[in-house]
Scaffold this active site. Structure first.
Site, PDB file in Angstrom:
ATOM      1  N   ILE A   1      36.290  18.618  44.187  1.00 47.51           N
ATOM      2  CA  ILE A   1      37.426  18.574  43.260  1.00 47.51           C
ATOM      3  C   ILE A   1      36.989  19.033  41.877  1.00 47.51           C
ATOM      4  CG2 ILE A   1      38.701  16.854  44.528  1.00 47.51           C
ATOM      5  CD1 ILE A   1      37.636  14.778  42.451  1.00 47.51           C
TER       6      ILE A   1
ATOM      7  N   LYS B   1      21.474   9.484  42.600  1.00 50.07           N
ATOM      8  CA  LYS B   1      22.648   8.614  42.680  1.00 50.07           C
ATOM      9  C   LYS B   1      23.851   9.296  42.046  1.00 50.07           C
ATOM     10  CE  LYS B   1      20.212   5.154  40.743  1.00 50.07           C
ATOM     11  NZ  LYS B   1      19.675   3.811  40.418  1.00 50.07           N
ATOM     12  N   GLY B   2      25.020   8.777  42.361  1.00 45.56           N
ATOM     13  CA  GLY B   2      26.265   9.392  41.896  1.00 45.56           C
ATOM     14  C   GLY B   2      26.443   9.293  40.396  1.00 45.56           C
TER      15      GLY B   2
ATOM     16  N   GLY C   1      29.791  10.744  38.871  1.00 39.06           N
ATOM     17  CA  GLY C   1      31.161  11.056  38.466  1.00 39.06           C
ATOM     18  C   GLY C   1      31.830   9.915  37.717  1.00 39.06           C
ATOM     19  N   GLU C   2      31.627   8.709  38.189  1.00 41.38           N
ATOM     20  CA  GLU C   2      32.335   7.573  37.594  1.00 41.38           C
ATOM     21  C   GLU C   2      31.652   7.077  36.329  1.00 41.38           C
ATOM     22  OE1 GLU C   2      34.963   7.363  39.346  1.00 41.38           O
ATOM     23  OE2 GLU C   2      34.380   7.886  41.387  1.00 41.38           O
TER      24      GLU C   2
ATOM     25  N   LYS D   1      22.842  21.446  35.648  1.00 38.89           N
ATOM     26  CA  LYS D   1      23.987  21.997  34.915  1.00 38.89           C
ATOM     27  C   LYS D   1      25.283  21.270  35.264  1.00 38.89           C
ATOM     28  CE  LYS D   1      24.207  26.589  33.174  1.00 38.89           C
ATOM     29  NZ  LYS D   1      24.238  28.016  33.450  1.00 38.89           N
ATOM     30  N   THR D   2      25.521  21.095  36.565  1.00 41.15           N
ATOM     31  CA  THR D   2      26.772  20.431  36.945  1.00 41.15           C
ATOM     32  C   THR D   2      26.695  18.939  36.615  1.00 41.15           C
ATOM     33  OG1 THR D   2      26.015  20.210  39.223  1.00 41.15           O
ATOM     34  CG2 THR D   2      27.392  22.111  38.724  1.00 41.15           C
TER      35      THR D   2
END
Ligand SMILES: Cc1cc2nc3c(=O)[nH]c(=O)nc-3n(C[C@H](O)[C@H](O)[C@H](O)COP(=O)(O)OP(=O)(O)OC[C@H]3O[C@@H](n4cnc5c(N)ncnc54)[C@H](O)[C@@H]3O)c2cc1C
Ligand code: SF4
Lengths: 707, 327
Positions: free
Chosen positions: A458, A669-670, A672-673, A601-602
């Protein structure tokens, strides 16, 4: 397939497609015979449809069909008892204003739009309430749903502490508002074969929902969603409007496209639920926390319950022997909410992290010193060690970069003309998940690698992260690797949510690469080649055009032994204009502590996007409803204020970038949040430091500063 | 589909002639407001008369007046060297409005004619006296955070949303209008109206008229001009409060002053009493505060916009202080 334009191995693999218009989003697919659906929506908030006049619409030029509860287009699951309360076109009940009540399908979008305006409904109205704050104050006596209460030690210990605070915090409804409007193209063909082009965070989830509602085999349904123009959580479920589109396609045996309007984005596809929270904190005079109480009410709908992790953080984030939490949801007559980036944790963190700052102030301590003093060694909630946590280091890095030493503990100390300056800090934390996913790898004798998984992107750069993992393991340049996603026929993977994709799918990529590597080694040995031979030579020598392997990967016992979280620290410098009340964020430093950074970068982009979302949450975003009518007032991009470039200062991002030794093979580890969680509190804390004004109701608009 | 006719014309004369032919026709300039209103079903003209090719884009000085054609784009005006030099207040106000993309196509005439941003006006399911006279005012007792504090009526409390117009009223602008018979001039301050009993009317342009140009007298306010705009985000948001200030200061004495406010009334709001007070006085904070106080006489909040009763005078003080400080 060779992508010549990649310049830096860390560039987004799909960046060039996105900036040159070659990335194809769901609404851009041209199917032969495509028709256009437009939804008719209720103009009352609660009650029943008593009549629906569709004649004029049916006669309008180009109209193919008008579907509603009057003709109940076939959806076998809806013909049975049970299931969701809002069975679209199988109920005459109105649960919220803007609820889809009919779909008009025509041969052009404009004709469908016009015909939709000709559908006339009459209603039996019932009294309603869309005001969450009012619902909360009326709710106390009623039995509410929610999550189990949590308690360790003494309940409400803060009340008897040496120093204590108790405050209430309010968050409005926020609307995700990704740039791309929601919708779907459905193509129902003979023999119950269905292809959809969707905007979804989970192609397998969309496939499953359609199979359930229409009672057809999963294999009959093909879901495509290669590019998604942002979701922030709103595309984590298949909404009634999507079911309506599939129904329409089935009914008229033609492909149907629906793209909803910006106004419908406020009513039909969820929101971040409003919340009212109380935090009580108790501490000794030396700054030792002795009690944390977090009680929260979250908004839900009357027809379906929605709960999220608002009070999670209070249970483990600080060293404290006495903690109790309570979370209930209070229904209002609005569409059901859905997770919005950072979800409930971001809601909770605004309250908790503001309160921590308030306590530091009450103790006359530097909030950073107070936080460090109460930083836990282990997870007291689960009684386990953390798998990896470097918060003290993150505090140090961030404090240095923002210039924390300039900060004065006494608010209002830094003044430049009419501007007052202040610094704020807060922490964000989110469960570091790892689910189960499968990936197929095809290693080719031409030197390329194809990886496939039914995951989504997304926006975070899933393909880029996966490509980098594989490139590192196999030594294949990134421009020879292709990661395919967004296609339900690929090996299964979970929906993209809860910051788990890199950990979950990345682990499967890892396993596939490891397996390919050992296969190549075996083949080399068979052909009497050196173990370090290039795989191209090995495949050629073995006369193999390619080798392929599919692996399923999931977490093991490590999750029983360790508590796994991602952390972020947000430092913010603001200036507040004392005459006009305008707040400007002057500088942002976000530090991520989320294990190995696989894709620098992302990963940075994630943190930057989170900070921008955080500025919106803190200063500008609020979905406003006129509760007399139950209708949104600011349901457009002129009036619902997401931050613009001029609102965003320099954003510095730093990573601890140390592998979590337990979570997964990458140690990653993630993110996004955590990029968003806590951010709004850092701004509120900085505003307090600048002005002495504690704003406990978001967003912090100029009127609140002047009040 | 709601069909409409689209006509394009290249002279003001033919544009006016076309307008006369069909009562339900409308000029379209940049279209940045009109198209939105059509999409929302607020207006449904039978005929759109495209006036973008009418040669009224001139920006020039003629004698003591700066002339600006009604079809000059907001960007063209804001970036024009003559305007930046002689009427910087106008350039500042324009640049505070909308976004670069919108300003590139929005025109001077269209900006004056833009309708209120009141949310009830845009939602045809809601009551609104401006859209549907007699249906009631949704904003009174509802969401009125953006609404007026001066000159309101029980029928409508909307504000005129323009930034450009706040500078224009401060600059003693004259508007030149034309109908089939010829031109007439009115003062900018008389162009827009208060809502009164006719909330459906925003201004005094007659149905057979077209805006042709503006005439703005040159002044000595350039050096100490300022436009303060207070809004919910740093760009691309309408004013909660805006203040246009022009000062002429000689030996710290105010010899000429213009003050106008936006976001407070159904029309651009000139602060005549405050101006009269400041004229001949020293440019001191005390005097600025007094002027701000005078400006607020008769101000009235409607609940959610009560904060403007404080933000408005504060913004006047801020604007005056910044204008004065310009070297
Ligand atoms: C998202 C958004 C944000 C905005 N923010 C701001 C802001 O912050 N500040 C601000 O000031 N403005 C703002 N605007 C409004 C913008 O300035 C106006 O939409 C624009 O100036 C209108 O000009 P136009 O040429 O596009 O008018 P059009 O939309 O073409 O026309 C508007 C009306 O004017 C009439 N008209 C046009 N020219 C003439 C003429 N010569 N004679 C008679 N009638 C005429 C038309 O018939 C129509 O009724 C914003 C607009 C949008 C969409
Ligand atoms: S303030 Fe004016 S525009 Fe707004 S609802 Fe009332 S009448 Fe309509």
């Amino acid at each position: 397939m060779r992508n010549q334009i990649l310049k830096d191995e860390n560039d987004r693999v799909d960046g060039i497609y996105k900036v040159t218009g070659k990335a194809k989003y769901f609404a851009e697919y041209e199917l032969p015979g495509l028709t256009y659906g437009v939804l008719v929506t209720s103009t009352i908030t609660k009650g029943k449809i008593t009549s629906l006049d569709t004649k004029a619409a049916e006669k309008a030029p180009g109209v193919i069909s008008v579907l509603s509860h009057l003709n109940k287009p076939s959806a076998p699951a809806y013909e049975q008892e049970g299931g969701p309360a809002l069975k679209i076109f199988y109920t005459d009940k109105i649960f919220f204003n803007g609820q889809p009540i009919a779909i008009v399908v025509a041969n052009t979008f404009e004709r469908a739009t016009y015909a939709a305006s000709l559908v006339k409904a009459t209603y039996a109205k019932e009294s309603f309430n869309t005001d969450f704050e009012k619902a909360v104050s009326d709710a106390s006596s009623k039995k509410l749903q929610g999550q189990p209460d949590y308690k360790r030690g003494v309940e409400d210990a803060y009340k008897t502490a040496e120093v204590s605070i108790e405050e209430e915090y309010h968050l409005p409804i926020e609307t995700h508002n990704p740039m791309e409007l929601h919708g779907i193209i459905a193509d129902w063909r003979p023999n119950n074969q269905v292809t959809v082009y969707a905007k979804t965070q989970g192609v397998k989830a969309t496939q499953g929902t359609i199979a359930n509602v229409f009672k057809i085999p999963i294999e009959n349904i093909q879901v495509n969603s290669e590019f998604v123009g942002g979701g922030f959580g709103m595309a984590l479920r298949t909404w009634p409007l999507e079911i309506a589109t599939v129904m329409a396609s089935k009914h008229i045996s033609k492909p149907v496209k629906v793209v909803i309007t910006r106004m419908q984005m406020f009513t039909m596809v969820g929101n971040r639920p409003a919340a009212v929270q109380t935090i009580g904190l108790g501490a000794k005079k030396d700054g030792t926390l002795t009690g944390i109480t977090h009680r929260a009410f979250g908004e839900t709908s009357v027809y379906e319950n929605f709960t999220e992790g608002v009070v999670n953080m209070a249970k483990f984030m600080y060293q404290c022997d006495n903690v109790n939490t309570q979370y209930s949801v209070v229904p209002v007559d609005l569409g059901v909410p859905i997770w919005m980036r950072g979800p409930g944790e971001a809601t909770g963190a605004f309250a908790l992290e503001s309160a921590i700052d308030e306590m530091a102030h009450a103790l006359d301590m530097d909030p950073l010193v107070f936080r460090t003093k109460n930083d836990p060694e282990k997870d007291q909630q689960r009684n386990k060690p953390f798998s990896d946590k470097n918060i003290k280091e993150a505090y140090r890095v961030g404090a240095q970069k923002i210039g924390w030493s300039e900060r004065k503990n006494k608010h209002g100390s830094l003044v430049d003309g009419q501007w007052k300056m202040g610094y704020g800090v807060s922490i964000g934390v989110f469960n570091a998940n790892r689910g189960r996913a499968s990936v197929k790898g095809i290693l080719k004798a031409d030197g390329s690698l194809v990886l496939q998984s039914a995951t989504s992107d997304i926006g975070p750069g899933t393909g880029t992260g996966m490509t980098l993992i594989a490139s590192k393991l196999l030594g294949i340049p990134v421009d020879r690797i292709k990661f395919e996603l967004g296609d339900s026929s690929l090996p299964p993977a979970p929906s993209q949510g809860g910051s788990a994709t890199l950990s979950t799918v990345g682990s499967a990529v890892n396993d596939v690469c490891v397996s390919l590597k050992s296969t190549v080694a075996e083949l080399a040995a068979n052909a009497n080649m050196d173990a370090t031979s290039n795989f191209v030579d090995v495949l050629k020598k073995n006369n193999l055009p390619s080798i392929e392997v599919t692996k399923q990967s999931q977490a093991g016992k490590e999750r029983e032994e360790f508590s796994m979280y991602s952390f972020s620290i947000h430092f913010v410098k603001v200036k507040v204009h004392s005459l006009t009340g305008v707040v400007k964020v002057d500088k942002i430093v976000s530090v991520g502590d989320s294990g190995t950074i696989v894709s620098p970068k992302t990963a940075r982009s994630q943190m930057v996007g989170g900070a921008v979302g955080g500025v919106g949450m803190a200063l500008t975003e609020e979905s406003i409803i006129d509760h007399r009518y139950g209708r949104y007032i600011n349901n457009n991009f002129a009036d619902y204020h997401v931050p613009v470039n001029a609102d965003i200062p320099e954003i510095e991002v730093h990573f601890i970038n140390k592998p979590d030794p337990h979570i997964n093979p990458m140690g990653a580890k993630g993110m996004g949040e955590i990029a968003l969680i806590g951010f709004s509190a850092a701004v509120a804390n900085a505003v307090f430091n600048a002005t002495g004004k504690r704003i406990r109701t978001l967003p912090i608009t100029p009127d609140k500063i002047l009040a | 589909m709601i069909n409409f006719q689209y006509l394009r014309t290249t002279t003001a004369k033919s544009a006016i002639a076309l307008l006369l032919k069909d009562k339900n026709s409308k000029f379209i300039a940049g279209g940045t407001n009109l198209i939105d209103l059509m999409k929302r079903g607020v207006t449904a003209p039978d005929k759109l008369i495209d006036i973008n090719h009418v040669p009224l884009k001139n920006i020039e000085q003629v004698g003591n007046n700066i002339i600006i054609g009604a079809l000059a784009s907001n960007t063209a005006v804001a970036e024009n060297a003559l305007i930046k030099d002689k009427l910087p207040l106008l350039a500042m106000a324009l640049n505070a409005g909308a976004s670069a993309q919108l300003r590139n196509v929005a025109t001077v005439g269209g900006n004056m004619m833009q309708r209120t941003r009141c949310g009830y006006f845009y939602d045809t399911e809601m009551p609104c006296n401006k859209r549907t006279p007699g249906s009631g005012c949704g904003a009174i007792g509802g969401f009125n955070r953006m609404h007026a504090i001066f000159g309101t009526s029980e029928n409508c409390i909307a504000v005129h949303p323009s930034d450009m117009c706040i500078a224009l009223i401060a600059l003693d602008t004259t508007v030149v209008l034309a109908n089939a018979k010829g031109e007439r001039k009115i003062l900018f301050k008389d162009f827009h109206r208060l809502a009164g009993d006719t909330p459906q009317l925003d201004n005094n342009l007659k149905p057979d008229e077209m805006i042709i140009r503006l005439e703005i007298p040159v002044n000595n306010l350039s050096k100490n001009s300022h436009y303060t705009k207070v809004r919910d985000r740093a760009s691309y948001a309408f004013a909660l409060i805006s203040v246009a200030v022009g000062l002429e200061i000689v030996n710290n004495k105010i010899t000429d002053v213009r003050l106008a406010m936006g976001g407070v009334a159904h029309k651009p709001w000139r602060l005549t009493e405050s101006e009269n007070f400041l004229k001949g006085k020293e440019a001191t904070l005390e005097n600025f505060e007094q002027a701000a106080k005078l400006a607020m006489k008769d101000a009235k909040g409607f609940g959610e916009n009560d904060f403007k009763l404080k933000m408005a005078p504060n913004s006047i003080i801020e604007a005056l202080t910044v204008a004065k400080s310009k070297a």
